[in-house]
Design a protein around this motif. Structure first.
Motif, short mmCIF file in Angstrom:
data_model
loop_
_atom_site.label_atom_id
_atom_site.label_comp_id
_atom_site.label_asym_id
_atom_site.label_seq_id
_atom_site.Cartn_x
_atom_site.Cartn_y
_atom_site.Cartn_z
N ASP A 172 -0.98 -22.15 -14.06
CA ASP A 172 -1.75 -22.92 -13.08
C ASP A 172 -1.20 -24.35 -12.98
O ASP A 172 -1.16 -24.93 -11.90
CB ASP A 172 -3.23 -22.98 -13.48
N SER B 57 -4.69 -23.07 -3.83
CA SER B 57 -5.43 -23.87 -4.81
C SER B 57 -4.62 -25.06 -5.29
O SER B 57 -5.14 -26.18 -5.44
CB SER B 57 -5.84 -23.00 -6.01
N SER B 58 -3.34 -24.83 -5.56
CA SER B 58 -2.48 -25.91 -6.04
C SER B 58 -2.29 -26.99 -4.98
O SER B 58 -2.25 -28.19 -5.29
CB SER B 58 -1.12 -25.36 -6.48
N ILE C 114 -8.69 -27.37 -9.56
CA ILE C 114 -8.12 -26.04 -9.83
C ILE C 114 -9.19 -25.10 -10.37
O ILE C 114 -9.29 -23.93 -9.95
CB ILE C 114 -6.95 -26.15 -10.82
N SER D 156 -6.96 -20.12 -11.43
CA SER D 156 -6.77 -19.85 -10.01
C SER D 156 -5.74 -18.76 -9.77
O SER D 156 -5.89 -17.95 -8.85
CB SER D 156 -6.36 -21.13 -9.27
#
Length: 418
Positions: free
Chosen positions: A37, A71-72, A87, A137
């Motif tokens: 992540d 998400s990132s 995140i 995520s």
């Protein structure tokens, strides 16, 4: 009493939120970068910009993960001190939607209040929902895959709000993992036998993702890029099959501690005991399938069939010799739902047996939910680096590798934000 009946769904979702927060208060309040992540997804999105962030692919898995990419990118829009928190909540959004879908939605076999209570607890507390897939995520794909097969069983009604979102969820899900793509032929079959707009949109949405993931998978095979994987995958071995029996067929109901206790108290060789217990479950599942056939219960038949094909995928796709983590979750959850559906449609002795199995999986899951879990450090973020302190050190030295969980195995390299 009337107040409880009237507000049952809102009370249940409130209890679910409390349970989730209880499991990981530190992570919900402080955030966390778990492995890739941070070391891959956020690092690339922050350093190289939004286009790279939304289009990047982690070759270690050999499939595209849209939700991890998205998400990132979202996390990179916020001040860096709050990025781990973003995140975490991007991962929780998917989990929360699954819980809300079960409680407020209209799934064929999750209709009554009891069904909704059991259903939502199955996807939160049972042993398959391991800490490794909790609030990460890039592993939201597991929850999206569960949503996918529940959407397949949703009741059709234009008034149902969740039905309108289903094509969108299926599109995201199929572009985030290969796990949901296995269900795409069944969505087309559903459309063929019932040609409605909703079934058409659902089938097209998941087909787009499935074609895209298939192109990626076979391109990597043709170009010989499998060596870039983070471990040997997409192979079948006797060790993986045995490991599958343990993690899916046995541990899903009895958890780790009870299973280990049985190992230690018997004279059987561990491998022989796993096979013996698994043989029992296979015979039991076959009996259930016969019952489903006789009762003409399509839901149970499909749940068992979904379980079988997801089991083959788990054995084939899991890396190294371990069928665990994200790959064991989906067949395990399908197995538990199959047992619950059998409880719903059966009577007599079989109803009692399936009820006991459901109680076992819930009780062992609750026991291992937090403190009694062998991987509890993942839930409480034990040893998590102080993120703000790490950011302060990085700002002084752009070459500094930020510590993330699990340090020292995982670190994050950041360049200047674009």
């Amino acid at each position: 009493m009337s107040y409880l009946n009237k507000n049952f769904k809102f009370i249940l979702i409130s209890i679910v939120l409390i349970i989730c927060f209880y499991r990981s208060p530190f992570i919900f309040l402080n955030g966390r970068f778990l492995a890739e992540d941070g070391s891959f997804w956020f690092s690339n999105a922050y350093t190289y910009g939004y286009v790279k962030g939304i289009t990047q692919m982690y070759l270690g898995t050999q499939y595209f993960n849209l939700w991890a990419n998205f998400s990132s990118v979202v996390a990179s829009l916020f001040p860096i001190n709050y990025s781990p928190l973003v995140i975490v909540y991007m991962a929780f959004i998917v989990q929360l939607y699954l819980y809300i879908y079960i409680i407020f939605g209209h799934c064929t076999f999750l209709k009554t209040k009891l069904d909704k209570i059991i259903g939502v607890f199955i996807v939160i507390v049972t042993p398959p929902m391991v800490p490794a897939v909790w609030l990460a995520s890039n592993l939201s794909q597991v929850y999206l895959a569960i949503l996918t097969f529940l959407i397949f069983f949703q009741e059709e009604n234009k008034k149902y709000l969740f039905n309108k979102f289903s094509p969108f969820i299926l599109f995201i899900s199929s572009l985030s993992s290969i796990l949901p793509c296995i269900f795409s032929p069944f969505f087309f079959y559903k459309y063929i036998i019932n040609k409605t707009k909703l079934n058409f949109y659902n089938a097209i949405s998941i087909l787009i993702g499935t074609i895209f993931q298939s192109i990626i998978f076979f391109s990597i095979k043709v170009m010989g890029l499998e060596s870039l994987s983070d471990g040997p995958r997409y192979i079948i071995s006797s060790e993986k099959i045995l490991n599958y029996f343990y993690n899916v067929m046995v541990k899903s109901f009895f958890g780790r501690d009870i299973t280990q206790f049985i190992y230690n108290k018997t004279t059987f060789h561990q491998d022989s005991l796993i096979l013996l217990m698994s043989l029992f479950f296979f015979i039991f599942l076959f009996a259930i399938f016969i019952i489903a056939y006789k009762k003409k219960d399509k839901v149970l038949s499909l749940l068992i069939f979904f379980f079988i094909i997801q089991s083959f995928l788990a054995i084939y796709a899991a890396k190294f010799e371990q069928v665990q983590g994200r790959y064991a979750v989906i067949p395990s959850i399908l197995l538990i739902f199959s047992i619950y559906r059998t409880y719903q449609v059966s009577a007599g002795l079989l109803k009692y047996i399936t009820m006991i199995l459901i109680l076992f999986t819930l009780m062992t899951g609750l026991y291992e939910f937090k403190n009694n879990n062998i991987y509890s450090e993942l839930l409480i973020c034990k040893g998590c680096p102080d993120w703000k302190y790490e950011v302060a050190k990085w700002k002084k030295d752009q070459n500094y590798k930020l510590k993330i969980w699990q340090y020292p195995q995982k670190t994050m390299t950041l360049g200047k934000k674009k």
